[in-house]
Design a protein around this motif. Structure first.
Motif, PDB file in Angstrom:
ATOM      1  N   ALA A 166       0.936  -1.026  -0.037  1.00 18.82           N
ATOM      2  CA  ALA A 166      -0.103  -0.122  -0.070  1.00 18.82           C
ATOM      3  C   ALA A 166       0.613   1.098  -0.075  1.00 18.82           C
ATOM      4  CB  ALA A 166      -0.738  -0.478   0.994  1.00 18.82           C
ATOM      5  N   LEU A 167       0.402   1.508  -0.984  1.00 15.93           N
ATOM      6  CA  LEU A 167       1.817   3.282  -1.038  1.00 15.93           C
ATOM      7  C   LEU A 167       1.322   4.472  -0.266  1.00 15.93           C
ATOM      8  CD1 LEU A 167       3.970   4.486  -2.231  1.00 15.93           C
ATOM      9  CD2 LEU A 167       3.126   4.366  -4.482  1.00 15.93           C
ATOM     10  N   ARG A 203       7.296  10.290   0.703  1.00 18.84           N
ATOM     11  CA  ARG A 203       7.072  12.006   0.995  1.00 18.84           C
ATOM     12  C   ARG A 203       6.978  12.300   0.064  1.00 18.84           C
ATOM     13  NH1 ARG A 203       6.414  12.607   6.511  1.00 18.84           N
ATOM     14  NH2 ARG A 203       7.437  11.015   7.774  1.00 18.84           N
ATOM     15  N   GLY A 204       7.744  12.691  -1.157  1.00 20.59           N
ATOM     16  CA  GLY A 204       7.810  12.904  -2.638  1.00 20.59           C
ATOM     17  C   GLY A 204       8.205  12.469  -3.807  1.00 20.59           C
ATOM     18  N   PRO A 205       7.759  13.044  -4.732  1.00 18.60           N
ATOM     19  CA  PRO A 205       8.288  11.942  -5.256  1.00 18.60           C
ATOM     20  C   PRO A 205      10.017  11.699  -5.984  1.00 18.60           C
ATOM     21  CG  PRO A 205       7.559  14.673  -6.453  1.00 18.60           C
ATOM     22  CD  PRO A 205       8.348  14.266  -5.400  1.00 18.60           C
ATOM     23  N   ALA A 206      10.792  12.328  -5.468  1.00 16.39           N
ATOM     24  CA  ALA A 206      11.830  11.778  -4.954  1.00 16.39           C
ATOM     25  C   ALA A 206      11.926  10.043  -4.061  1.00 16.39           C
ATOM     26  CB  ALA A 206      13.066  12.715  -4.294  1.00 16.39           C
ATOM     27  N   ASP A 207      11.144  10.240  -4.237  1.00 18.95           N
ATOM     28  CA  ASP A 207      10.883   8.391  -2.902  1.00 18.95           C
ATOM     29  C   ASP A 207      10.265   7.242  -3.367  1.00 18.95           C
ATOM     30  OD1 ASP A 207      11.929   9.792  -0.525  1.00 18.95           O
ATOM     31  OD2 ASP A 207      10.065  10.836   0.112  1.00 18.95           O
ATOM     32  N   ILE A 208       9.932   7.504  -5.095  1.00 18.60           N
ATOM     33  CA  ILE A 208       8.828   7.019  -5.392  1.00 18.60           C
ATOM     34  C   ILE A 208       9.890   5.608  -6.087  1.00 18.60           C
ATOM     35  CG2 ILE A 208       7.478   6.061  -7.733  1.00 18.60           C
ATOM     36  CD1 ILE A 208       6.802   9.230  -7.368  1.00 18.60           C
ATOM     37  N   ASP A 209      11.028   5.777  -6.659  1.00 18.60           N
ATOM     38  CA  ASP A 209      12.084   4.496  -7.137  1.00 18.60           C
ATOM     39  C   ASP A 209      12.420   4.063  -6.019  1.00 18.60           C
ATOM     40  OD1 ASP A 209      11.802   5.048  -9.497  1.00 18.60           O
ATOM     41  OD2 ASP A 209      13.660   6.347  -9.630  1.00 18.60           O
ATOM     42  N   ARG A 210      12.739   4.393  -4.683  1.00 15.92           N
ATOM     43  CA  ARG A 210      13.506   3.560  -3.499  1.00 15.92           C
ATOM     44  C   ARG A 210      11.700   3.169  -2.980  1.00 15.92           C
ATOM     45  NH1 ARG A 210      10.615   3.901   0.996  1.00 15.92           N
ATOM     46  NH2 ARG A 210      10.592   6.232   0.920  1.00 15.92           N
ATOM     47  N   ALA A 211      10.507   3.923  -3.172  1.00 11.40           N
ATOM     48  CA  ALA A 211       9.528   2.315  -2.577  1.00 11.40           C
ATOM     49  C   ALA A 211       8.943   1.652  -3.041  1.00 11.40           C
ATOM     50  CB  ALA A 211       7.866   4.111  -2.893  1.00 11.40           C
ATOM     51  N   THR A 216       9.418  -4.502  -4.416  1.00 14.86           N
ATOM     52  CA  THR A 216      10.052  -5.774  -4.885  1.00 14.86           C
ATOM     53  C   THR A 216      10.760  -6.571  -3.708  1.00 14.86           C
ATOM     54  OG1 THR A 216      11.758  -4.268  -5.295  1.00 14.86           O
ATOM     55  CG2 THR A 216       9.948  -5.362  -6.777  1.00 14.86           C
ATOM     56  N   ARG A 217      11.362  -5.712  -2.914  1.00 17.99           N
ATOM     57  CA  ARG A 217      12.449  -6.773  -1.864  1.00 17.99           C
ATOM     58  C   ARG A 217      11.306  -7.045  -0.864  1.00 17.99           C
ATOM     59  NH1 ARG A 217      15.793  -2.705  -1.433  1.00 17.99           N
ATOM     60  NH2 ARG A 217      14.816  -1.685   0.565  1.00 17.99           N
ATOM     61  N   ALA A 218      10.396  -6.740  -0.349  1.00 16.48           N
ATOM     62  CA  ALA A 218       9.153  -7.547   0.067  1.00 16.48           C
ATOM     63  C   ALA A 218       8.448  -8.688  -0.442  1.00 16.48           C
ATOM     64  CB  ALA A 218       8.564  -6.313   1.374  1.00 16.48           C
ATOM     65  N   ARG A 219       9.072  -9.051  -0.930  1.00 14.18           N
ATOM     66  CA  ARG A 219       7.867  -9.844  -2.263  1.00 14.18           C
ATOM     67  C   ARG A 219       6.105  -9.293  -2.602  1.00 14.18           C
ATOM     68  NH1 ARG A 219      10.673 -15.296  -1.213  1.00 14.18           N
ATOM     69  NH2 ARG A 219      13.542 -14.719  -1.919  1.00 14.18           N
ATOM     70  N   ALA A 220       6.569  -8.018  -2.537  1.00 10.01           N
ATOM     71  CA  ALA A 220       4.884  -8.052  -2.758  1.00 10.01           C
ATOM     72  C   ALA A 220       4.358  -8.385  -4.067  1.00 10.01           C
ATOM     73  CB  ALA A 220       4.335  -6.258  -2.922  1.00 10.01           C
ATOM     74  N   LEU A 238       4.102   6.542 -11.507  1.00 11.94           N
ATOM     75  CA  LEU A 238       3.949   5.172 -10.840  1.00 11.94           C
ATOM     76  C   LEU A 238       3.205   4.140 -11.852  1.00 11.94           C
ATOM     77  CD1 LEU A 238       1.759   6.965  -7.770  1.00 11.94           C
ATOM     78  CD2 LEU A 238       4.240   5.974  -8.207  1.00 11.94           C
ATOM     79  N   VAL A 239       2.482   3.896 -12.811  1.00 11.45           N
ATOM     80  CA  VAL A 239       2.359   2.898 -14.168  1.00 11.45           C
ATOM     81  C   VAL A 239       2.931   2.104 -14.713  1.00 11.45           C
ATOM     82  CG1 VAL A 239       0.589   3.027 -15.574  1.00 11.45           C
ATOM     83  CG2 VAL A 239      -0.497   4.442 -13.912  1.00 11.45           C
ATOM     84  N   ASP A 240       4.154   3.149 -15.053  1.00  8.31           N
ATOM     85  CA  ASP A 240       4.446   2.827 -15.753  1.00  8.31           C
ATOM     86  C   ASP A 240       5.849   1.465 -14.326  1.00  8.31           C
ATOM     87  OD1 ASP A 240       4.375   3.307 -17.829  1.00  8.31           O
ATOM     88  OD2 ASP A 240       6.235   5.374 -17.674  1.00  8.31           O
TER      89      ASP A 240
END
Length: 329
Positions: A166-167, A203-211, A216-220, A238-240
């Motif tokens: 859940a993002l 918290r911001g656009p810069a955090d999206i890649d890390r999110a 993937t690390r948590a195998r969602a 986000l869609v991409d």
């Protein structure tokens, strides 16, 4: 002498009549301030608002002028832009989103404000939905049960999912209490559907890649994206990323499905923008914002993108497709 006086009065009256009519027509021109955090992220929203005005008889340049102020994604600019609209002495301000609404409310206690925003009570825009109070009212697109409903749609479309990310963006809904309620509701709904939730913040656009790396690390096995103006602005990204990481995802607005997302479930924000014109019209005709209850969404639409499903190798059950308000081929 009397005839000359009469003719002068008659001529003066003929000349004055059209001038008076012009003055009355000029006095009828309404000035609306439109305050947005990022117009480029949703150009269809101001167009929907203008469409609503046209349906009510307003024509730009004839009996209404709209003054646009756009923060272009730099939300810290909103207070200064709101102050500009106040200085222009507009008749009413339309605020798109919580941050725009807050900036407008801080800038004026007298000019009426109409918002289209997530959590007007929790964010402090209004005291209650039924009795807004002050100079602010509008339309809310937040329904507390929405996250649970989104997860339900996702589980029915992709029955094999057991881990869901859940993002969410801290502060996006406006109120801390509402935020906690939404996250708690998401967890309860996920577990009731047999899924293990993983809450990932950006918290911001810069955090999206890390999110997405965290997911993937948590195998969602799937993703739900919570309501946020920032996420709406970044929806193509986000869609991409969801497609790149092969995550079936459900989003809160149809604009995500239009951008290539698998599915969306939520209120039609364009329709809410169109309906905001009704509030503006009532205020221009003398209604007070404090007397106009905040409108909540009553209709939620399910949109499914079959092209995205095919790319993920998914077959959406016919029972789900049959319920969809729109299926994008």
């Amino acid at each position: 002498m009397e005839r000359r006086t009469f003719m002068a009065m008659l001529t003066g009256g003929i000349v004055a009549a059209p001038l008076t009519a012009e003055a009355q027509q000029a006095a009828k021109v309404a000035r609306i301030g439109y305050l947005s955090g990022n117009l480029a992220s949703g150009p269809h929203l101001p167009e929907a608002f203008r469409q609503g005005l046209r349906e009510l008889g307003y024509v730009e340049g004839r009996n209404v002028v709209i003054e646009y102020r756009d923060a272009e994604g730099k939300f810290e600019r909103l207070p200064a832009l709101a102050a500009e609209l106040v200085a222009l002495k507009v008749d009413v301000i339309l605020a798109g989103g919580i941050l725009s609404g807050r900036a407008a409310k801080r800038a004026t206690r007298t000019i009426p404000i109409v918002f289209v925003a997530a959590d007007p009570v929790g964010s402090g825009l209004v005291t209650s939905l039924a009795r807004p109070g002050g100079n602010v009212t509008g339309l809310s697109f937040l329904a507390p049960e929405l996250v649970g409903k989104c997860l339900e749609q996702l589980k029915q479309a992709v029955p094999g999912v057991n881990r869901v990310a859940a993002l969410w963006q801290p502060g996006a809904s406006g109120g801390e209490r509402t935020e906690k309620d939404i996250l708690r509701g998401a967890e309860v709904a996920a577990r009731a559907l047999g899924m293990r939730p993983q809450f990932v913040e950006a918290r911001g656009p810069a955090d999206i890649d890390r999110a997405f790396s965290d997911m993937t690390r948590a195998r969602a096995g799937a993703l739900t994206v919570l309501t946020s103006v920032m996420f709406f602005s970044e929806r193509r990204r986000l869609v991409d990323l969801a497609a790149k990481n092969r995550l079936p995802a459900v989003y809160p607005y149809r604009e995500f499905a239009d951008a290539g997302g698998l599915m969306s479930y939520g209120p039609n924000v364009g329709d809410l923008s169109r309906r905001a014109a009704t509030y503006v019209d009532k205020i221009l005709k003398g209604a007070k914002p404090a007397d106009l209850p905040v409108e909540q969404p009553t209709k939620f639409e399910l949109v499914i993108n079959l092209k995205a499903a095919k790319a993920l190798g998914l077959t959406i059950p016919q029972s789900v497709l049959g319920r969809a308000d729109e299926v994008i081929q």
